[in-house]
Design an enzyme around this catalytic site. Sequence first.
Site, PDB file in Angstrom:
ATOM      1  N   ILE A  13       0.799  -1.328  -0.063  1.00  0.00           N
ATOM      2  CA  ILE A  13      -0.098  -0.119  -0.145  1.00  0.00           C
ATOM      3  C   ILE A  13       0.940   1.282   0.176  1.00  0.00           C
ATOM      4  O   ILE A  13       0.343   2.286  -0.633  1.00  0.00           O
ATOM      5  CB  ILE A  13      -0.969   0.020   1.138  1.00  0.00           C
ATOM      6  CG1 ILE A  13      -2.336   1.001   1.058  1.00  0.00           C
ATOM      7  CG2 ILE A  13      -0.296   0.200   2.585  1.00  0.00           C
ATOM      8  CD1 ILE A  13      -3.107   0.793  -0.069  1.00  0.00           C
ATOM      9  N   SER A  35      11.235   1.047   8.362  1.00  0.00           N
ATOM     10  CA  SER A  35      10.806  -0.197   8.101  1.00  0.00           C
ATOM     11  C   SER A  35      11.797  -1.304   8.437  1.00  0.00           C
ATOM     12  O   SER A  35      13.351  -1.058   8.374  1.00  0.00           O
ATOM     13  CB  SER A  35      10.470  -0.313   6.532  1.00  0.00           C
ATOM     14  OG  SER A  35      10.123  -1.842   6.112  1.00  0.00           O
ATOM     15  N   ARG A  36      11.620  -2.429   8.908  1.00  0.00           N
ATOM     16  CA  ARG A  36      12.766  -3.390   9.182  1.00  0.00           C
ATOM     17  C   ARG A  36      13.140  -4.280   8.107  1.00  0.00           C
ATOM     18  O   ARG A  36      14.410  -4.583   8.151  1.00  0.00           O
ATOM     19  CB  ARG A  36      12.066  -4.521  10.212  1.00  0.00           C
ATOM     20  CG  ARG A  36      11.539  -3.780  11.850  1.00  0.00           C
ATOM     21  CD  ARG A  36      11.208  -4.852  12.736  1.00  0.00           C
ATOM     22  NE  ARG A  36      10.663  -4.096  13.876  1.00  0.00           N
ATOM     23  CZ  ARG A  36      10.031  -4.660  14.772  1.00  0.00           C
ATOM     24  NH1 ARG A  36       9.259  -5.951  14.612  1.00  0.00           N
ATOM     25  NH2 ARG A  36       9.592  -3.975  15.652  1.00  0.00           N
ATOM     26  N   LYS A  89      -5.947   3.440   7.501  1.00  0.00           N
ATOM     27  CA  LYS A  89      -7.393   2.783   7.818  1.00  0.00           C
ATOM     28  C   LYS A  89      -7.116   1.261   8.130  1.00  0.00           C
ATOM     29  O   LYS A  89      -6.340   0.868   7.586  1.00  0.00           O
ATOM     30  CB  LYS A  89      -8.366   2.976   7.168  1.00  0.00           C
ATOM     31  CG  LYS A  89      -8.515   2.403   5.745  1.00  0.00           C
ATOM     32  CD  LYS A  89      -8.803   1.113   5.563  1.00  0.00           C
ATOM     33  CE  LYS A  89      -8.632   0.311   4.320  1.00  0.00           C
ATOM     34  NZ  LYS A  89      -8.749  -1.343   4.718  1.00  0.00           N
ATOM     35  N   ASP A 167     -11.717  -5.198   7.149  1.00  0.00           N
ATOM     36  CA  ASP A 167     -10.590  -4.437   6.385  1.00  0.00           C
ATOM     37  C   ASP A 167     -10.760  -3.728   5.316  1.00  0.00           C
ATOM     38  O   ASP A 167     -10.769  -2.716   5.167  1.00  0.00           O
ATOM     39  CB  ASP A 167      -9.138  -5.166   6.404  1.00  0.00           C
ATOM     40  CG  ASP A 167      -8.204  -4.400   5.918  1.00  0.00           C
ATOM     41  OD1 ASP A 167      -7.494  -3.588   6.694  1.00  0.00           O
ATOM     42  OD2 ASP A 167      -7.913  -4.427   4.623  1.00  0.00           O
TER      43      ASP A 167
END
Length: 307
Positions: A13, A35-36, A89, A167
């Site tokens: 996304i 971010s990992r 969201k 979702d």
Amino acid sequence: MAEKLALVGIGKIARDQHIPAISANPDWALEATVSRHASVDGIPSYTELQSLLDERPDISTISLAIPPQPRFAYAEAALKAGRNVMLEKPPGQSLAECFALKSLAEEMGVTIFATWHSRFADCVPDLKSWLAARELKRLRIIWKEDVQHWHPGQEWIWEPGGMGVFDPGINALSIMTEILPHAVHVRDATLEFPDNRATPISAELRFTDPEGADVSAVFDWRQQGPQTWDIEIETTNANARLSLGGSKLEIDGELIREGSDNEYSNLYARMSELVRLRTSDMDLSPFIHVCDAFALGRRVVTSPFHY
């Protein structure tokens, strides 16, 4: 001068929607990512949010594009550091988390934005305006898609807090709560849970409308072939159909408008406005419907789901 922004979570996304929308908006400058496991070429990257907050006090805004389960801790840390926060969201995994974040943003004097991207689809304002002048008789949400295609291998969505079919379903509820001229509430619901999963794969909701209209929704994650993201509306003198998730509007079968994919561009424009005005937008009405569905819903166990 562009506001400096950091994007947390570099998944599908983020790459498909957030990064293009940020890049196209002169009000924003993507200064860092967190971010990992992933990064963006040419952009400084961090593996921990706290490191970014400590090292980059010049970054004013944090946009969170991560699953809802860990989101509260990230948002809380950003707000306590005096940063504006934009929430993908749903805004959290519980209403209590969302209310706590709203209060914290007020205390810190910063902006928080609970985004509902489907509300910002091109045709939603047109339908809202059209419906405002009419008496609603029936509203029916049909939101059916293939979870294998849209959420491949995403196990978090089946865990508590992941919401399952809600979702995507919450996108439809965010449109409904935007276009209706008055509030409705869930009367009853039926939720189907695969017997190996903690969240539902389908749901049917029925609402109580204060004006007596028939309002209902059906969500299903097992759709094959063409995907369905429709809202059908009947009024006393005309009917409307909003399809393609809010980008196509027909009135009595006649095409009124077919828009483009501008949802995330519109979100970042709205976030820029909120920051400029030093205010927040934390509407939780779509999330309330989901929580009520879980509270009131009759649970039905169905076949196991496997990727």
